[in-house]
Scaffold this motif. Structure first.
Motif, mmCIF file in Angstrom:
data_model
loop_
_atom_site.group_PDB
_atom_site.id
_atom_site.type_symbol
_atom_site.label_atom_id
_atom_site.label_comp_id
_atom_site.label_asym_id
_atom_site.label_seq_id
_atom_site.Cartn_x
_atom_site.Cartn_y
_atom_site.Cartn_z
ATOM 1 N N MET A 1 14.346 50.244 6.113
ATOM 2 C CA MET A 1 15.061 50.887 5.013
ATOM 3 C C MET A 1 14.365 52.177 4.589
ATOM 4 O O MET A 1 15.017 53.179 4.275
ATOM 5 N N ARG A 2 13.027 52.139 4.587
ATOM 6 C CA ARG A 2 12.284 53.340 4.194
ATOM 7 C C ARG A 2 12.419 54.436 5.248
ATOM 8 O O ARG A 2 12.682 55.592 4.931
ATOM 9 N N GLU A 3 12.231 54.066 6.498
ATOM 10 C CA GLU A 3 12.224 55.066 7.569
ATOM 11 C C GLU A 3 13.617 55.565 7.911
ATOM 12 O O GLU A 3 13.795 56.724 8.288
ATOM 13 N N LYS A 4 14.618 54.690 7.807
ATOM 14 C CA LYS A 4 15.975 55.070 8.190
ATOM 15 C C LYS A 4 16.715 55.768 7.052
ATOM 16 O O LYS A 4 17.398 56.766 7.269
ATOM 17 N N TYR A 5 16.562 55.232 5.816
ATOM 18 C CA TYR A 5 17.349 55.744 4.701
ATOM 19 C C TYR A 5 16.518 56.319 3.558
ATOM 20 O O TYR A 5 17.069 56.693 2.520
ATOM 21 N N GLY A 6 15.185 56.349 3.742
ATOM 22 C CA GLY A 6 14.340 56.886 2.687
ATOM 23 C C GLY A 6 14.349 56.019 1.446
ATOM 24 O O GLY A 6 14.238 56.519 0.325
ATOM 25 N N ALA A 7 14.473 54.707 1.618
ATOM 26 C CA ALA A 7 14.550 53.791 0.491
ATOM 27 C C ALA A 7 13.246 53.796 -0.305
ATOM 28 O O ALA A 7 12.158 53.899 0.269
ATOM 29 N N ASN A 8 13.373 53.668 -1.626
ATOM 30 C CA ASN A 8 12.171 53.637 -2.459
ATOM 31 C C ASN A 8 11.531 52.253 -2.420
ATOM 32 O O ASN A 8 12.066 51.308 -1.827
ATOM 33 N N GLU A 9 10.390 52.123 -3.084
ATOM 34 C CA GLU A 9 9.630 50.874 -3.022
ATOM 35 C C GLU A 9 10.418 49.693 -3.580
ATOM 36 O O GLU A 9 10.408 48.598 -3.030
ATOM 37 N N ALA A 108 19.316 46.700 18.222
ATOM 38 C CA ALA A 108 20.740 46.376 18.138
ATOM 39 C C ALA A 108 21.277 46.636 16.728
ATOM 40 O O ALA A 108 22.395 47.136 16.565
ATOM 41 N N VAL A 109 20.485 46.311 15.714
ATOM 42 C CA VAL A 109 20.911 46.523 14.329
ATOM 43 C C VAL A 109 21.073 48.013 14.039
ATOM 44 O O VAL A 109 22.068 48.450 13.447
ATOM 45 N N LEU A 110 20.092 48.814 14.453
ATOM 46 C CA LEU A 110 20.160 50.259 14.215
ATOM 47 C C LEU A 110 21.348 50.879 14.956
ATOM 48 O O LEU A 110 22.014 51.782 14.438
ATOM 49 N N ALA A 111 21.625 50.393 16.164
ATOM 50 C CA ALA A 111 22.774 50.903 16.920
ATOM 51 C C ALA A 111 24.077 50.571 16.190
ATOM 52 O O ALA A 111 25.005 51.393 16.147
ATOM 53 N N GLU A 112 24.141 49.383 15.590
ATOM 54 C CA GLU A 112 25.345 48.990 14.835
ATOM 55 C C GLU A 112 25.483 49.842 13.579
ATOM 56 O O GLU A 112 26.586 50.250 13.210
ATOM 57 N N PHE A 113 24.355 50.136 12.917
ATOM 58 C CA PHE A 113 24.384 51.021 11.755
ATOM 59 C C PHE A 113 24.953 52.380 12.130
ATOM 60 O O PHE A 113 25.724 52.983 11.372
ATOM 61 N N GLU A 114 24.569 52.871 13.295
ATOM 62 C CA GLU A 114 25.064 54.179 13.751
ATOM 63 C C GLU A 114 26.567 54.136 13.974
ATOM 64 O O GLU A 114 27.289 55.066 13.601
#
Length: 247
Positions: A1-9, A108-114
């Motif tokens: 979540m942090r690396e993909k979407y910049g999610a906060n703590e 697989a999850v990241l590919a589905e997100f894309e």
């Protein structure tokens, strides 16, 4: 979540619930279902799931009975109270197969997100029926493998019982009577009537929490004490709208 979407703590502290696979429950040799559920519950426990639902073995054919629910709960109790490895965090951490499977699932999850992002996000994908279609395709693929025998399932399409599928002597099919339905409606009306004053104030607080983008879950924990599910749902519809599929 942090690396993909910049999610906060704070958003990274989301707890998660896990449920054993309903797909793995079969009407043939239904007693075997508890074995499958136990292994799935072990995986969830090893992954430090915050909340776990173990399916009852007879859910393949009916609403669970009191006895089958007790057995499903016993699976969790035995894992957590008796099984030593479950008392240690990440017992499989560092093993090659766990690391490899983790990488494959993450990819697989990241590919589905894309794919969802390409369709305009979750709502955009829903408009085209993408999620529903994926679920149907996966279910069809699974059923095909099961019926052809390419995916072996003990007692279902391989190692069948030579004496035929055993039928339990007593199998309770749970069905609500009209009396039970009316009883539920009566209790609902009584609940709403007794808490009407508190419910009105709580509904206002819930609406405001949504508008202010506050901690809605925290308010919901208080709301369920004085509001019915229908009252809460309609309050959320009023401030957030109700999803309607485009036909």
């Amino acid at each position: 979540m942090r690396e993909k979407y910049g999610a906060n703590e704070r958003s990274q502290k989301l707890k998660y619930h896990c449920q054993t696979s309903g797909r793995s429950l079969h009407a043939q040799e239904i007693q075997f279902n508890d074995i499958r559920t136990t292994l799935q519950a072990l995986i969830a426990t090893y992954d430090n799931a915050n909340s776990l639902h173990t399916n009852a073995f007879d859910e393949a054919i009916t609403t669970p009975t009191e006895d089958s629910v007790r057995r499903a709960m016993a699976i969790q109790l035995i894992i957590n109270r008796e099984w030593g490895l479950a008392k240690n965090e990440n017992p499989n951490q560092g093993s090659f197969v766990i690391d490899e499977l983790t990488e494959l699932v993450e990819e697989a999850v990241l590919a589905e997100f894309e794919r969802i992002a390409e369709r305009g996000g979750v709502l955009g994908a829903m408009e085209t029926g993408y999620q529903r279609g994926k679920i149907q395709d996966e279910s069809m693929h699974y059923e095909h493998l099961k019926h052809t025998g390419e995916y072996p399932i003990i007692g279902v399409n391989t190692f069948r019982n030579p004496k035929g599928d055993p039928i339990p002597e007593k199998l309770e099919l749970a069905r609500s009577t009209d009396e039970e339905k009316q009883s539920q409606l009566t209790r609902l009306r009584a609940f709403q009537s007794e808490r009407a004053a508190d419910a009105q104030a709580m509904i206002g607080r819930l609406r405001q929490a949504v508008i202010d983008e506050g901690n809605v879950f925290e308010v919901l924990m208080d709301a369920v004490r004085v509001c019915s599910l229908g009252q809460i749902t309609h309050a959320l519809f009023e401030v957030g709208g109700q999803y309607r599929r485009n036909m």
